[in-house]
Design a protein around this motif. Structure first.
Motif, PDB file in Angstrom:
ATOM      1  N   LEU A  23      16.680 113.882  29.900  1.00 57.62           N
ATOM      2  CA  LEU A  23      16.775 113.346  28.534  1.00 57.62           C
ATOM      3  C   LEU A  23      18.252 113.250  28.139  1.00 57.62           C
ATOM      4  O   LEU A  23      19.110 113.921  28.723  1.00 57.62           O
ATOM      5  CB  LEU A  23      16.031 114.265  27.555  1.00 57.62           C
ATOM      6  N   THR A  24      18.519 112.440  27.121  1.00 53.57           N
ATOM      7  CA  THR A  24      19.904 112.206  26.699  1.00 53.57           C
ATOM      8  C   THR A  24      20.158 112.886  25.356  1.00 53.57           C
ATOM      9  O   THR A  24      19.450 112.618  24.381  1.00 53.57           O
ATOM     10  CB  THR A  24      20.153 110.680  26.535  1.00 53.57           C
ATOM     11  N   VAL A  25      21.172 113.752  25.340  1.00 55.45           N
ATOM     12  CA  VAL A  25      21.559 114.398  24.078  1.00 55.45           C
ATOM     13  C   VAL A  25      22.155 113.316  23.173  1.00 55.45           C
ATOM     14  O   VAL A  25      23.021 112.550  23.616  1.00 55.45           O
ATOM     15  CB  VAL A  25      22.575 115.536  24.361  1.00 55.45           C
ATOM     16  N   PRO A  26      21.687 113.233  21.907  1.00 55.87           N
ATOM     17  CA  PRO A  26      22.093 112.103  21.056  1.00 55.87           C
ATOM     18  C   PRO A  26      23.498 112.271  20.474  1.00 55.87           C
ATOM     19  O   PRO A  26      23.676 112.301  19.258  1.00 55.87           O
ATOM     20  CB  PRO A  26      21.028 112.112  19.948  1.00 55.87           C
ATOM     21  N   ASP A  27      24.484 112.412  21.360  1.00 56.10           N
ATOM     22  CA  ASP A  27      25.865 112.601  20.904  1.00 56.10           C
ATOM     23  C   ASP A  27      26.773 111.810  21.846  1.00 56.10           C
ATOM     24  O   ASP A  27      27.079 112.279  22.951  1.00 56.10           O
ATOM     25  CB  ASP A  27      26.212 114.105  20.945  1.00 56.10           C
ATOM     26  N   PRO A  28      27.222 110.622  21.412  1.00 57.68           N
ATOM     27  CA  PRO A  28      28.033 109.787  22.312  1.00 57.68           C
ATOM     28  C   PRO A  28      29.371 110.436  22.674  1.00 57.68           C
ATOM     29  O   PRO A  28      29.996 110.050  23.660  1.00 57.68           O
ATOM     30  CB  PRO A  28      28.252 108.493  21.500  1.00 57.68           C
ATOM     31  N   GLU A  29      29.799 111.429  21.888  1.00 55.66           N
ATOM     32  CA  GLU A  29      31.097 112.073  22.183  1.00 55.66           C
ATOM     33  C   GLU A  29      30.957 113.323  23.051  1.00 55.66           C
ATOM     34  O   GLU A  29      31.944 114.014  23.308  1.00 55.66           O
ATOM     35  CB  GLU A  29      31.801 112.429  20.867  1.00 55.66           C
TER      36      GLU A  29
END
Ligand code: FAQ
Length: 305
Positions: A235-241
């Motif tokens: 899954l992808t942590v919702p933090d582009p930084e």
């Protein structure tokens, strides 16, 4: 008898009958009551899924977990009572909005994936904070944390296992798991409280050894532990930084939306009003249970005289 300062300096526990500064007692009442209220209000988001759990096994596990949270609330109310405030008084303060509970429980549980995300992230964050509190200077609070942490680690694993099942399921199930992570990630980071520079109580609570690790350091510990778990789930942590920082050996994260945090803390989150209204309604509906328990106890006291 050692003085309060000597007990703190020697890293011993302060016990209910020891002398303690009024401000220490008040800080503990504020924090432990807030913690107890969180456990009790925290039953609501998951409680609504007991009738909708996907299998009988999941239902049995969820019922046990929600019951555990009630138990945690009770140990913690008992710990506050050792500081001279009755449980009824604490309830009145909560119902009147004079005491808080954790911001996290003001968000809705929209899907079954949210039950996985709460166990994995919310219990995960709670354990990170509570392992520190198991070393706090007030004996009854520190001891309550030991059993609570054991149960929370079971909760965390059951949440992760729900996420793992969804992440390895159909495309629709994977999307559900991702959506839950998207909605619960930032509120979970907010559970640790404001940045250290904005934290009003940290300096004094650290001097008294109630707090031993700062809000930001605990938040970082949680991020460092949880990001690899999200990767394992695919899954992808919702933090582009979000980036691994080779220099610090920690993850760097993007900014937290503190306006959202303070809005929730001040009573204006998505479900603050509903949570308290439900709590008050149940308290009033069940007045007869408390009256019956008191009458029963009085009768037995009389019989013993
Ligand atoms: N939500 O100066 P600080 C669980 C307030 S248990 C709401 O940094 P402090 C189990 C704070 O009260 C989760 N308010 O404060 C479970 C203060 O306001 P005040 C609960 C918050 O106390 C899992 C102001 O901001 N755990 O999840 C929050 O030194 C699943 C300034 O903050 C505990 O309560 C927040 N997130 O540090 C159950 C742990 N953060 O009072 C069901 C015990 C801060 O001056 C399902 N508490 N505030 O008006 C603590 O460790 C500390 O109280 C902190 C905050 C670290 C939360």
């Amino acid at each position: 008898m050692p003085s309060f300062d000597e007990i703190i300096a020697a890293d011993h526990k302060v016990e209910p009958r020891d002398e303690m500064p009024e401000a220490y007692r008040h800080t503990l009442i504020r924090q432990i009551a807030q913690h107890a209220h969180s456990e009790i209000i925290g039953m609501q988001p998951e409680g609504t899924w007991i009738t909708r759990a996907p299998t009988l096994k999941r239902k049995a596990i969820l019922m046990a977990k929600v019951q555990d949270e009630a138990g945690h609330g009770l140990y913690l109310y008992s710990a506050v009572e050792t500081l001279g405030v009755s449980r009824n008084e604490l309830m009145e303060r909560l119902h009147a909005g004079r005491q808080k509970y954790s911001s996290i429980f003001n968000y809705p549980t929209l899907t079954w994936g949210d039950i996985g995300a709460i166990g994995w992230l919310v219990d995960g964050a709670a354990i990170t904070n509570q392992l520190m509190l198991a070393r706090c200077s007030y004996g009854p609070y520190a001891r309550a944390m030991v059993k609570i942490c054991k149960e929370e680690s079971f909760h965390q694993r059951q949440g992760f296992e729900i996420m793992l099942t969804l992440a390895n399921g159909t495309a629709e199930q994977r999307a559900m798991a991702q959506d839950s992570l998207d909605r619960w990630w930032w509120p979970s980071l907010m559970m640790f409280g404001p940045h250290d520079a904005e934290s009003t109580h940290s300096e004094q609570s650290t001097a008294w050894k109630i707090k031993r690790v700062s809000n930001d350091r605990l938040r970082q510990e949680f991020v460092d532990m949880t990001v690899p778990q999200a990767e394992f789930l695919g899954l992808t942590v919702p933090d582009p930084e979000l980036r691994w920082n080779e220099q610090t050996n920690h993850y760097d994260t993007g900014p937290i939306d503190w306006d959202e945090f303070w809005a929730v803390v001040k009573g204006n989150g998505p479900l603050n009003r509903e949570r308290i209204a439900h709590k008050v309604a149940v308290w009033e509906e069940n007045a007869w249970v408390r009256a019956a328990a008191e009458a029963h106890a009085a009768k037995h006291m009389g019989a013993r005289d």
